[in-house]
Design a protein around this motif. Structure first.
Motif, PDB file in Angstrom:
ATOM      1  N   PRO A  91      52.572  43.311  43.323  1.00 37.29           N
ATOM      2  CA  PRO A  91      53.644  43.790  44.216  1.00 37.29           C
ATOM      3  C   PRO A  91      53.150  44.453  45.483  1.00 37.29           C
ATOM      4  CG  PRO A  91      53.426  45.209  42.270  1.00 37.29           C
ATOM      5  CD  PRO A  91      52.591  43.996  42.012  1.00 37.29           C
ATOM      6  N   GLY A  92      51.928  44.957  45.541  1.00 35.99           N
ATOM      7  CA  GLY A  92      51.410  45.525  46.771  1.00 35.99           C
ATOM      8  C   GLY A  92      51.834  46.954  47.031  1.00 35.99           C
ATOM      9  N   THR A  93      52.097  47.727  45.975  1.00 35.99           N
ATOM     10  CA  THR A  93      52.454  49.136  46.130  1.00 35.99           C
ATOM     11  C   THR A  93      51.228  50.038  46.108  1.00 35.99           C
ATOM     12  OG1 THR A  93      52.797  49.272  43.729  1.00 35.99           O
ATOM     13  CG2 THR A  93      54.718  48.778  45.096  1.00 35.99           C
ATOM     14  N   ALA A  94      50.059  49.486  45.817  1.00 36.07           N
ATOM     15  CA  ALA A  94      48.808  50.254  45.818  1.00 36.07           C
ATOM     16  C   ALA A  94      47.672  49.276  46.038  1.00 36.07           C
ATOM     17  CB  ALA A  94      48.637  51.020  44.503  1.00 36.07           C
ATOM     18  N   GLY A  95      46.473  49.836  46.242  1.00 31.27           N
ATOM     19  CA  GLY A  95      45.322  48.979  46.426  1.00 31.27           C
ATOM     20  C   GLY A  95      45.011  48.168  45.185  1.00 31.27           C
ATOM     21  N   ASP A  96      44.397  47.002  45.407  1.00 34.83           N
ATOM     22  CA  ASP A  96      44.029  46.130  44.286  1.00 34.83           C
ATOM     23  C   ASP A  96      42.926  46.755  43.437  1.00 34.83           C
ATOM     24  OD1 ASP A  96      45.807  44.293  45.144  1.00 34.83           O
ATOM     25  OD2 ASP A  96      44.365  42.687  45.504  1.00 34.83           O
ATOM     26  N   GLY A  97      42.881  46.312  42.206  1.00 37.62           N
ATOM     27  CA  GLY A  97      41.705  46.545  41.397  1.00 37.62           C
ATOM     28  C   GLY A  97      40.618  45.565  41.799  1.00 37.62           C
ATOM     29  N   LEU A  98      39.475  45.676  41.173  1.00 39.36           N
ATOM     30  CA  LEU A  98      38.344  44.788  41.464  1.00 39.36           C
ATOM     31  C   LEU A  98      37.715  44.345  40.162  1.00 39.36           C
ATOM     32  CD1 LEU A  98      36.352  43.486  43.491  1.00 39.36           C
ATOM     33  CD2 LEU A  98      34.974  45.584  43.291  1.00 39.36           C
ATOM     34  N   VAL A 101      26.383  20.208  21.011  1.00 39.93           N
ATOM     35  CA  VAL A 101      26.410  21.602  20.581  1.00 39.93           C
ATOM     36  C   VAL A 101      26.704  22.459  21.806  1.00 39.93           C
ATOM     37  CG1 VAL A 101      25.089  23.519  19.627  1.00 39.93           C
ATOM     38  CG2 VAL A 101      24.857  21.228  18.645  1.00 39.93           C
ATOM     39  N   HIS A 102      27.609  23.403  21.649  1.00 43.20           N
ATOM     40  CA  HIS A 102      28.050  24.260  22.753  1.00 43.20           C
ATOM     41  C   HIS A 102      27.679  25.707  22.465  1.00 43.20           C
ATOM     42  CE1 HIS A 102      30.889  25.978  25.775  1.00 43.20           C
ATOM     43  NE2 HIS A 102      31.038  26.920  24.857  1.00 43.20           N
ATOM     44  N   LEU A 103      27.010  26.349  23.432  1.00 43.35           N
ATOM     45  CA  LEU A 103      26.737  27.776  23.390  1.00 43.35           C
ATOM     46  C   LEU A 103      27.276  28.393  24.671  1.00 43.35           C
ATOM     47  CD1 LEU A 103      23.004  27.758  22.187  1.00 43.35           C
ATOM     48  CD2 LEU A 103      25.044  28.124  20.783  1.00 43.35           C
ATOM     49  N   GLY A 104      27.900  29.555  24.564  1.00 48.22           N
ATOM     50  CA  GLY A 104      28.451  30.194  25.751  1.00 48.22           C
ATOM     51  C   GLY A 104      28.444  31.698  25.646  1.00 48.22           C
ATOM     52  N   VAL A 105      28.383  32.349  26.805  1.00 51.57           N
ATOM     53  CA  VAL A 105      28.441  33.799  26.878  1.00 51.57           C
ATOM     54  C   VAL A 105      29.183  34.180  28.154  1.00 51.57           C
ATOM     55  CG1 VAL A 105      26.197  33.939  28.028  1.00 51.57           C
ATOM     56  CG2 VAL A 105      27.089  35.938  26.815  1.00 51.57           C
ATOM     57  N   TRP A 106      29.954  35.254  28.122  1.00 52.95           N
ATOM     58  CA  TRP A 106      30.704  35.676  29.282  1.00 52.95           C
ATOM     59  C   TRP A 106      30.893  37.188  29.267  1.00 52.95           C
ATOM     60  CZ3 TRP A 106      35.218  38.113  27.886  1.00 52.95           C
ATOM     61  CH2 TRP A 106      35.747  37.793  26.620  1.00 52.95           C
ATOM     62  N   GLY A 107      31.235  37.733  30.414  1.00 57.35           N
ATOM     63  CA  GLY A 107      31.485  39.162  30.510  1.00 57.35           C
ATOM     64  C   GLY A 107      32.171  39.508  31.812  1.00 57.35           C
ATOM     65  N   PHE A 108      32.762  40.709  31.878  1.00 56.73           N
ATOM     66  CA  PHE A 108      33.405  41.162  33.108  1.00 56.73           C
ATOM     67  C   PHE A 108      33.400  42.688  33.155  1.00 56.73           C
ATOM     68  CE2 PHE A 108      36.882  40.731  30.021  1.00 56.73           C
ATOM     69  CZ  PHE A 108      37.537  41.961  30.127  1.00 56.73           C
ATOM     70  N   HIS A 109      33.436  43.197  34.380  1.00 53.10           N
ATOM     71  CA  HIS A 109      33.635  44.627  34.628  1.00 53.10           C
ATOM     72  C   HIS A 109      34.778  44.749  35.613  1.00 53.10           C
ATOM     73  CE1 HIS A 109      32.936  48.862  35.452  1.00 53.10           C
ATOM     74  NE2 HIS A 109      33.017  48.569  36.752  1.00 53.10           N
ATOM     75  N   GLU A 110      35.673  45.710  35.366  1.00 49.20           N
ATOM     76  CA  GLU A 110      36.836  45.863  36.238  1.00 49.20           C
ATOM     77  C   GLU A 110      37.070  47.322  36.597  1.00 49.20           C
ATOM     78  OE1 GLU A 110      40.541  44.846  34.308  1.00 49.20           O
ATOM     79  OE2 GLU A 110      39.739  45.356  32.334  1.00 49.20           O
ATOM     80  N   ASN A 111      37.379  47.534  37.856  1.00 44.59           N
ATOM     81  CA  ASN A 111      37.929  48.804  38.321  1.00 44.59           C
ATOM     82  C   ASN A 111      39.434  48.614  38.421  1.00 44.59           C
ATOM     83  OD1 ASN A 111      35.386  50.063  38.610  1.00 44.59           O
ATOM     84  ND2 ASN A 111      35.127  49.109  40.618  1.00 44.59           N
ATOM     85  N   ILE A 112      40.171  49.376  37.628  1.00 39.94           N
ATOM     86  CA  ILE A 112      41.607  49.141  37.470  1.00 39.94           C
ATOM     87  C   ILE A 112      42.380  49.873  38.559  1.00 39.94           C
ATOM     88  CG2 ILE A 112      43.559  49.395  35.887  1.00 39.94           C
ATOM     89  CD1 ILE A 112      41.527  49.283  33.585  1.00 39.94           C
ATOM     90  N   ALA A 113      43.351  49.178  39.161  1.00 40.48           N
ATOM     91  CA  ALA A 113      44.168  49.749  40.235  1.00 40.48           C
ATOM     92  C   ALA A 113      44.989  50.932  39.713  1.00 40.48           C
ATOM     93  CB  ALA A 113      45.095  48.681  40.817  1.00 40.48           C
TER      94      ALA A 113
END
Length: 506
Positions: A289-296, A314-326
C-alpha cells in the motif's frame, strides 16, 4: 483489270506447290492430337496456378470447386500458401520505377508465376504462429520478436467433514486463480512478462519484469528487474499450475518472507549443465500500500543434479534468505490452509508477534526421478525477531512421491530445479487417453514456538489427469489435523477434505 489479272495469277501460282507439300491425313491427325495435348496441359497448369491464387486471395472460382477427374490434389511437394497469407504481405515503401520499365496495368498484368513467387516470398518473410502452448505465439521471420498471451483458469469444488468445529464443515465452489497476461521477447537477449491475477476475492499484479539473458563465465545467465516469483525450495520456486498437488507443500507455503512469493527488485541466475545459482534483492510485493518504507529481502538458492542420465536424476538443493521487515508489517507470518485454499476457517494460525524487525530462513531439498516415478522431501526453518529482543522459531517438512501410470516422465526441469508440466504422450483431445498421475504427500508445520500460534499436519492422496499439455483435472483427498491455542482449548481437530479442480493454463 490488268492489275487484277496479275494479282490473280500471283495468288494461284503457289497453289500446286502447296498442294504437293500438304501432309497426309494421318500426319495431320497426329499434329492435331499433339496440339490438343499441349493445350490441355497448359490449361491444367493455369487451373492449378489459379487455384493457388484463389487460396491465397481468399476466393475460389466456381470452375475450381472440385479437382478434375484424374488430377492430383496439392501435396507437400507442391504446397499452397495459407488463406490468411494475403493479409501478411508486408507494405514496402514506394520507389520510382526503374528507367525503361512500364508500370503494371490491366492490359499487361504480372504473370501467374510472378504473382505466386511474390506471395510465397512474403509468406516466408511474414509472422509465424505456433499454437503448441494453447495460445498463439507470434514470432517474426528472423526470430527477433515474439509475443504470446498467457493465463490460467483454476476452478475448485470442495467439501470438508469430520471437524469438531461446525463452521469448518462446508461445501463450496471457488475460483482459485483467474490470471491473464502476456510474455514476449525483443531481440536475442531481452524478454518480458506481465500478469494480473484474481484470487481470494482480490486482484493483484503477479509477474511483471524484464529479463536479459546472456553469457557469463561460459554459462548462461539471466538478469531480471521487476516483480518475479522467488527462488525458494522445489515447491516454492514452482508455479501453482505445475506442482503435483493443488497447493504447494507446507515448506513452500509457510517458510516464507513477509513479502510473500513475489518481490519487486532485481534477480540474477546462472545456469549450468545440471545446476544453477540464483540471488534476489527485493522490497515488498508490488501491491504494497505504500504507507511506510519497504522491507528488504536478500535471498539465494542453488541446486545441483549429481546424477543426470536418461533414466535417473538426483536433485539436491539449498536456499536461504534474510529480511529486514517494514515497520507497517502487521502479519510477519502467514496463516496456512490445510484442507484446501478455499476454507478460511481451516488454517494453521500464525498467532500474534508484534514489532517484528528481521527474519532469517533456510531450507534443504532432496529428490530423485526415475522414468515415470518421482519422490522428494523438503525441510525449512525460520526465525523472527522483534524490537523487544524476543524471537520465535518456525519449521516445516514434507515428503511426497508419484507415478505416471501412462508412461510420461515427471515434468522436472534440470534448468533451475523446478516443476513444469508434463509432455502428454497421447492427448485425450486427440483421441488418446491423456496422462494419469498418482501422488501422495505427508507434511507438518509447526508455529507453536509462539505461544499463540498453532501447528498441523496433512496426508494427501491425489490423482491428476492431464487431457493435454495445458488442461488438467485434479482430485485431492486430504486427512488433516490442526491444533490452534485459541480454538477447542488448544486441543487437536481432525477431519477430511475432498477437492476437485479444473485447470486450464496456457
Amino acid at each position: 483489270m490488268y492489275r487484277g489479272a496479275l494479282l490473280a495469277i500471283g495468288l494461284c501460282a503457289p497453289l500446286p506447290v502447296a498442294a504437293q507439300t500438304t501432309p497426309a491425313p494421318a500426319q495431320r491427325a497426329d499434329d492435331v492430337a499433339r496440339l490438343t495435348r499441349l493445350v490441355e496441359q497448359q490449361q491444367a497448369q493455369i487451373e492449378r496456378l489459379e487455384a493457388r491464387l484463389a487460396a491465397v486471395e481468399g476466393t475460389r472460382p466456381q470452375a475450381m470447386a472440385a479437382a478434375p477427374l484424374g488430377q492430383a490434389l496439392p501435396s507437400d511437394a507442391h504446397p499452397s500458401p495459407p488463406p490468411q497469407l494475403a493479409a501478411q504481405v508486408p507494405q514496402t515503401p514506394r520507389k520510382p520505377a526503374p528507367l525503361g520499365q512500364s508500370l503494371p496495368s490491366e492490359a499487361h498484368p504480372p504473370s501467374l508465376d510472378a504473382r505466386l513467387a511474390r506471395i510465397e516470398q512474403a509468406q516466408n518473410e511474414g509472422v509465424h504462429v505456433d499454437w503448441s502452448k494453447g495460445t498463439p505465439e507470434f514470432t517474426s521471420a528472423d526470430g527477433k520478436f515474439s509475443f504470446r498471451p498467457r493465463g490460467r483458469i483454476l476452478l475448485d469444488l470442495a467439501t470438508t467433514s469430520g471437524s469438531a468445529l461446525p463452521n469448518r464443515d462446508m461445501t463450496t465452489t471457488t475460483a482459485r486463480s483467474l490470471r491473464l497476461g502476456f510474455e514476449g521477447s525483443v531481440g536475442k537477449h531481452l524478454s518480458y512478462v506481465l500478469e494480473g491475477d484474481f484470487a481470494d476475492n482480490d486482484v493483484a499484479i503477479k509477474s511483471a519484469y524484464l529479463a536479459w539473458t546472456t553469457g557469463f563465465l561460459g554459462q548462461q545467465a539471466e538478469f531480471a528487474l521487476g516483480n518475479r516469483l522467488n527462488d525458494r525450495g522445489l515447491d516454492g520456486s514452482s508455479g501453482t499450475i505445475s506442482v503435483p498437488f493443488m497447493e504447494r507443500n507446507f515448506v513452500g507455503a509457510g517458510i516464507i518472507p513477509v513479502r510473500g512469493f513475489f518481490g519487486l527488485g532485481a534477480a540474477a541466475r546462472v545456469y549450468g549443465d545440471g545446476w544453477h545459482v540464483g540471488v534476489q534483492v527485493s522490497g515488498d510485493d508490488i501491491s504494497n500500500p505504500g504507507t511506510a518504507g519497504d522491507g528488504l529481502t536478500i535471498a539465494g538458492r542453488a541446486h545441483w543434479n549429481p546424477v543426470k542420465t536418461a533414466d535417473w536424476i538426483v536433485h539436491l538443493g539449498v536456499w536461504g534468505f534474510h529480511e529486514n521487515i517494514a515497520t507497517d508489517a502487521t502479519r510477519p507470518t502467514r496463516s496456512i490452509a490445510v484442507g484446501g485454499f478455499f476454507n478460511d476457517n481451516l488454517r494453521i494460525l500464525p498467532g500474534t508477534f508484534t514489532g517484528a524487525t528481521s527474519g532469517d530462513g533456510y531450507g534443504f531439498e532432496l529428490g530423485t526421478f526415475h522414468k515415470s516415478l518421482w519422490a522428494y522431501g523438503e525441510y525449512g526453518a525460520r526465525r523472527i525477531e522483534n524490537r523487544a529482543g524476543a524471537a520465535t522459531e518456525q519449521s516445516a517438512w514434507a515428503v511426497q512421491g508419484g507415478w505416471f501410470l501412462t508412461g510420461e516422465t515427471p515434468p522436472y526441469l534440470t534448468r533451475g530445479g523446478v516443476w513444469s508440466r508434463p509432455k502428454v504422450l497421447r492427448p485425450f483431445t486427440s483421441g488418446g487417453r491423456g496422462a494419469i498421475e498418482l501422488a501422495t504427500r505427508y507434511e507438518e508445520l509447526d508455529y507453536s514456538d509462539n505461544p499463540t500460534a498453532g501447528r498441523g499436519s496433512a496426508l494427501t492422496l491425489g490423482i491428476n489427469w492431464y487431457l493435454n499439455n495445458f488442461v488438467r483435472l485434479q482430485l485431492n483427498a486430504i486427512d488433516w489435523t490442526v491444533a490452534n491455542p485459541t480454538q477447542l482449548g488448544g486441543a487437536s481437530d481432525h477431519g477430511q477434505t475432498l477437492i476437485g479442480r479444473v485447470q486450464i493454463a496456457f
